[in-house]
Design a protein around this motif. Structure first.
Motif, mmCIF file in Angstrom:
data_model
loop_
_atom_site.group_PDB
_atom_site.id
_atom_site.type_symbol
_atom_site.label_atom_id
_atom_site.label_comp_id
_atom_site.label_asym_id
_atom_site.label_seq_id
_atom_site.Cartn_x
_atom_site.Cartn_y
_atom_site.Cartn_z
ATOM 1 N N ILE A 1 0.993 -1.071 0.109
ATOM 2 C CA ILE A 1 0.119 0.185 -0.088
ATOM 3 C C ILE A 1 0.923 1.194 -0.109
ATOM 4 N N LEU B 1 4.138 1.443 -1.127
ATOM 5 C CA LEU B 1 4.738 1.462 -2.358
ATOM 6 C C LEU B 1 3.607 1.958 -3.578
ATOM 7 N N GLY B 2 2.359 1.498 -3.417
ATOM 8 C CA GLY B 2 1.288 1.902 -4.619
ATOM 9 C C GLY B 2 1.247 3.322 -4.308
ATOM 10 N N PHE B 3 0.947 3.925 -2.914
ATOM 11 C CA PHE B 3 0.612 5.288 -2.738
ATOM 12 C C PHE B 3 1.787 6.203 -3.145
#
Lengths: 367, 193
Positions: free
Chosen positions: A295, A297-299
């Motif tokens: 999460i 990393l995605g953000f």
């Protein structure tokens, strides 16, 4: 040769291993033990020595059969090791086997550390002395019973790594028949040793011949006591509400069972506070950890995309390619032109059927 | 036995590499404002980049060895927190590497990206510091960060239900895939006018 080496290696390993198993200077924890741990280790005269401690064992000289009584052990004058640790035994004989008080009819309701062991390890806080108490139910069998105390400890100046052992003579306790209708705790009831931090759920006390029960509580170290709320939930079963405790707090409580003219005042019991139950699992921890990783990393990748510069890609510079193309075309073109002796300065293009001025030999001798 | 020894070694590597990553990234970011550091920006960037890769390798190894160093790896809040903060540290470190790979060494010249990159490295370093502090609490009973008056209580942890964790995991995978697809269209700064 190889077998000799193998034998020597095994002997060496065994010799090295023995050094790590001779003693437990940090103690082995509270447990149920016979005198000098059943005669092993510290029972060996070459590994032990007499302690300089003065040991006193105190209890009421008489106890009613099956009722609660307190046995107190005071130890002073010890020379302790750096960790000030003392192991204290409460024994009903010193045979080296079947020495546990329960082997002779006693029942431990609470040991000094809140559990139900006959051996406890205690740290001496001051003056190398300690006082500890056990609360027990006296044996059902009437007659005279003996109770012993024993200790073992290390010493700061202890070059031989010996255990220092002390013991008392037997204290005689006369077990008398319980008066008819004498109010008391039910056999088999054990004081809870701890509650979860913040838990205010009541404790259940089971009694015999009791019309009313009152309970007083105090925090460990305090002298003023408070009366707790008690409710009878069934015949001879009582619900006692003690306040919730937090952190390392110990709460002490005293039960007074009454019937008619009898008031049985049971010795103070204590209850520790344990950390809240933790319901995390290994799989849950792994999943939560990995999900946090992804999460985050995605953000962060989304933010990078959001903040990325919006400029256009540099325009392609194809000058070289164009020049090469022109050069290639030119070389093809010039190679097909045919020089003419009749028309100096001119080249004949057989494809276009035309005359082209020769750049290297311009008509009229021009360069 | 060997797990504990290996854990001590790998934890040292992770802490060292994480610190190098954080400090070098901070200095690379500061080089935009401090002229004395300007000439070292490229070196700081490379050092931080290499350290971040080592950190991303060392943290999972530390988790793996730590898992086998204790009898109940998630048996208490303090150990559970080690897992949680390891995940956070890996997330920020991976973001730092992704940004550096995608935008190249020129990203420090860009205000917003430079700030974001510096924050990724700093958050990663903070998570590693918390991990070290938890480890110190477990083994020594105290940590240097106890001096801070606002330090959180590691004896408690936020335990998310396994199914919610699984949902978050799926959400995380989807968001990473989506983000990478968006980033495909983004070119390194050196290729932009």
């Amino acid at each position: 040769m190889r077998s000799r080496f193998l034998v020597l290696s095994v002997i060496l390993v065994l010799l090295l291993a023995s050094s790590s198993g001779v003693a437990n200077p940090g103690g082995k924890g509270d447990s149920n033990r016979d005198f000098t741990c059943g005669g092993s280790c510290h029972g060996d005269p070459s590994l032990s020595s007499v302690s300089s401690a003065d040991i006193r064992i105190d209890a009421a000289s008489t106890a009613f059969s099956g009722t609660a009584t307190e046995i107190s052990i005071s130890v002073s004058g010890m020379e302790l090791s750096e960790n000030n640790l003392v192991g204290v035994f409460l024994l009903s004989s010193k045979n080296g086997n079947d020495d546990h008080p329960e082997d002779h009819g006693w029942q431990i309701i609470q040991d000094p550390n809140g559990g139900t062991s006959n051996y406890v390890e205690v740290i001496s806080e001051n003056d190398n002395s300690i006082t500890v108490s056990w609360v027990l139910l006296a044996p059902i069998d009437e007659g005279t019973k003996q109770i012993f105390a024993s200790i073992h400890h290390g010493s700061f100046y202890n070059h031989d790594n010996k255990a220092y052992i002390g013991e008392t003579d037997g204290l005689l306790v006369s077990i008398e028949p319980v008066p008819e209708n004498y109010p008391r705790l039910k056999e088999g009831w054990v004081s809870p040793d701890e509650r979860i931090s913040g838990d205010s759920s009541p404790i259940i006390v089971r009694t015999v011949n009791t019309d009313s029960l009152s309970v007083f509580w105090r925090l460990s170290g305090e002298s003023q006591s408070h009366e707790a709320s008690v409710e009878m939930i069934e015949d001879q079963e009582w619900e006692v509400s003690l306040p919730a405790t937090l952190g390392d707090t110990r709460i002490e409580y005293q039960i007074i069972a009454s019937k008619d003219d009898f008031n049985n005042q049971i010795p103070w019991l204590s209850m520790g506070t344990s950390d809240p139950y933790f319901d995390g699992t290994s799989l849950g921890a792994k999943l939560q950890s990995l999900s946090f990783t992804l999460i985050i990393l995605g953000f962060m990748l989304s933010l990078q995309a959001w903040f990325s510069p919006k400029g256009v890609r540099k325009l392609a510079d194809n000058t070289n390619e164009v020049e090469e193309m022109i050069s290639d075309d030119n070389s093809d073109y010039w190679s097909r032109l045919i020089p003419s002796d009749e028309n100096p300065g001119w080249l004949w293009d057989p494809i276009e059927k035309e005359w082209v001025a020769d750049p290297n030999n311009l008509p009229g001798g021009k360069q | 036995m060997y797990a504990i020894t290996f854990h001590h070694m790998v934890v040292g590597l992770a802490a060292g590499a994480g610190t190098l990553m954080g400090i070098c990234a901070l200095l690379a970011w500061l080089s935009r404002y401090i002229s004395n550091l300007e000439s070292s920006q490229s070196t700081l960037d490379k050092a931080s980049y290499a350290a971040s890769i080592l950190t991303l390798v060392a943290i999972p190894l530390a988790m793996f060895s730590g898992y086998y160093s204790v009898s109940e790896p998630a048996g208490s809040a303090i150990l559970y927190n080690k897992f949680v903060f390891s995940g956070i540290a890996m997330g920020f470190t991976a973001s730092y590497i992704a940004g550096r790979v995608r935008f190249g060494p020129d990203l420090w010249a860009n205000n917003a990206l430079g700030n974001l990159q510096m924050l990724s490295a700093l958050f990663g370093l903070t998570a590693i510091m918390i991990l070290g502090s938890i480890g110190s609490k477990i083994t020594l009973g105290e940590s240097t960060l106890d001096l801070l008056p606002f330090w959180p209580e590691f004896m408690n942890s936020i335990v998310i239900n396994q199914w919610i964790s699984l949902f978050l995991l799926i959400l995380g995978v989807s968001s990473v895939i989506f983000s990478f697809r968006i980033m495909k269209s983004i070119k390194p700064i050196s290729e932009l006018d």
